[in-house]
Motif scaffolding. Sequence first.
Motif, PDB file in Angstrom:
ATOM      1  N   HIS A 126       0.849  -1.188   0.000  1.00 26.07           N
ATOM      2  CA  HIS A 126       0.000   0.000   0.000  1.00 26.07           C
ATOM      3  C   HIS A 126       0.880   1.232   0.000  1.00 26.07           C
ATOM      4  O   HIS A 126       0.965   1.967   0.967  1.00 26.07           O
ATOM      5  CB  HIS A 126      -0.947   0.002   1.208  1.00 26.07           C
ATOM      6  CG  HIS A 126      -1.966  -1.074   1.129  1.00 26.07           C
ATOM      7  ND1 HIS A 126      -3.016  -1.039   0.251  1.00 26.07           N
ATOM      8  CD2 HIS A 126      -2.076  -2.239   1.794  1.00 26.07           C
ATOM      9  CE1 HIS A 126      -3.739  -2.126   0.390  1.00 26.07           C
ATOM     10  NE2 HIS A 126      -3.195  -2.873   1.308  1.00 26.07           N
ATOM     11  N   GLN A 127       1.547   1.444  -1.118  1.00 29.76           N
ATOM     12  CA  GLN A 127       2.426   2.585  -1.270  1.00 29.76           C
ATOM     13  C   GLN A 127       1.792   3.594  -2.213  1.00 29.76           C
ATOM     14  O   GLN A 127       0.876   3.276  -2.954  1.00 29.76           O
ATOM     15  CB  GLN A 127       3.775   2.152  -1.849  1.00 29.76           C
ATOM     16  CG  GLN A 127       4.560   1.239  -0.952  1.00 29.76           C
ATOM     17  CD  GLN A 127       5.930   1.001  -1.538  1.00 29.76           C
ATOM     18  OE1 GLN A 127       6.664   1.945  -1.796  1.00 29.76           O
ATOM     19  NE2 GLN A 127       6.256  -0.252  -1.760  1.00 29.76           N
ATOM     20  N   ASP A 128       2.340   4.781  -2.171  1.00 31.16           N
ATOM     21  CA  ASP A 128       1.900   5.849  -3.057  1.00 31.16           C
ATOM     22  C   ASP A 128       3.074   6.302  -3.907  1.00 31.16           C
ATOM     23  O   ASP A 128       4.229   6.195  -3.496  1.00 31.16           O
ATOM     24  CB  ASP A 128       1.410   7.059  -2.242  1.00 31.16           C
ATOM     25  CG  ASP A 128       0.173   6.752  -1.421  1.00 31.16           C
ATOM     26  OD1 ASP A 128      -0.602   5.866  -1.808  1.00 31.16           O
ATOM     27  OD2 ASP A 128      -0.015   7.404  -0.391  1.00 31.16           O
ATOM     28  N   ILE A 129       2.749   6.823  -5.071  1.00 30.72           N
ATOM     29  CA  ILE A 129       3.767   7.542  -5.825  1.00 30.72           C
ATOM     30  C   ILE A 129       3.683   8.990  -5.365  1.00 30.72           C
ATOM     31  O   ILE A 129       2.605   9.485  -5.033  1.00 30.72           O
ATOM     32  CB  ILE A 129       3.591   7.425  -7.354  1.00 30.72           C
ATOM     33  CG1 ILE A 129       2.285   8.060  -7.819  1.00 30.72           C
ATOM     34  CG2 ILE A 129       3.649   5.998  -7.809  1.00 30.72           C
ATOM     35  CD1 ILE A 129       2.509   8.998  -8.941  1.00 30.72           C
ATOM     36  N   VAL A 130       4.808   9.643  -5.312  1.00 31.60           N
ATOM     37  CA  VAL A 130       4.854  11.045  -4.913  1.00 31.60           C
ATOM     38  C   VAL A 130       5.787  11.763  -5.878  1.00 31.60           C
ATOM     39  O   VAL A 130       6.920  11.327  -6.084  1.00 31.60           O
ATOM     40  CB  VAL A 130       5.367  11.204  -3.459  1.00 31.60           C
ATOM     41  CG1 VAL A 130       5.426  12.674  -3.084  1.00 31.60           C
ATOM     42  CG2 VAL A 130       4.489  10.440  -2.490  1.00 31.60           C
ATOM     43  N   HIS A 131       5.275  12.812  -6.481  1.00 33.70           N
ATOM     44  CA  HIS A 131       6.076  13.649  -7.376  1.00 33.70           C
ATOM     45  C   HIS A 131       5.989  15.087  -6.878  1.00 33.70           C
ATOM     46  O   HIS A 131       4.957  15.512  -6.360  1.00 33.70           O
ATOM     47  CB  HIS A 131       5.524  13.618  -8.811  1.00 33.70           C
ATOM     48  CG  HIS A 131       5.833  12.364  -9.556  1.00 33.70           C
ATOM     49  ND1 HIS A 131       7.034  12.147 -10.176  1.00 33.70           N
ATOM     50  CD2 HIS A 131       5.090  11.262  -9.784  1.00 33.70           C
ATOM     51  CE1 HIS A 131       7.011  10.958 -10.770  1.00 33.70           C
ATOM     52  NE2 HIS A 131       5.836  10.402 -10.536  1.00 33.70           N
TER      53      HIS A 131
END
Length: 184
Positions: A126-131
């Motif tokens: 349950h990870q997110d991408i972050v930009h």
Amino acid sequence: MKNPMQPKWLAALLLPLSVAGFAADVHQHGHAEAAVVLEGDQLTVSFRAPLMDIFGSEQPPADASARLRYSKRLAQVIEPHPSAAALCELINVSSRSVADLFPESKAHDRDDHDHDDDSHEAVNHHQDIVHEWTFACEAPQQLQAVDLPFLSTFSSLTTDVVLLLPAVQSASRLAPGQTRILVE
């Protein structure tokens, strides 16, 4: 003297708080967050979304071809487009690669691995991408909107937006398929 890191830290701190009642580390599929911070001539745009909504899976890539597919999807999260009249130039990009998100996936690709896959530590899928993108703007007072063109590709996302501008702080929501954040 202003701290040049302040907008980044402020956006990073406020991004998870953009939804009323949002608890720390909550991960909700179909729901992304964005923050637009304007301080002086510096514009910072942050974006965060669940991996599932970008890759179509939360599983680590099983092999080199899956890593390539994931990398291509991640590359579709392209830079935002501030209003042309603001004369903004991209000066910094911060993002995570597929290898950053799934460092353990390369080990499963090797022919010579002779260990039990159950011996791996549990991976939090349950990870997110972050930009985060930082722009220097010659005419920041002319900023009227910021377009997130990749939201048309990932059109199932509802995106909560936090605006931190010199004269106003506000929150709004982009419906699935909407790409334009109005800055007013």
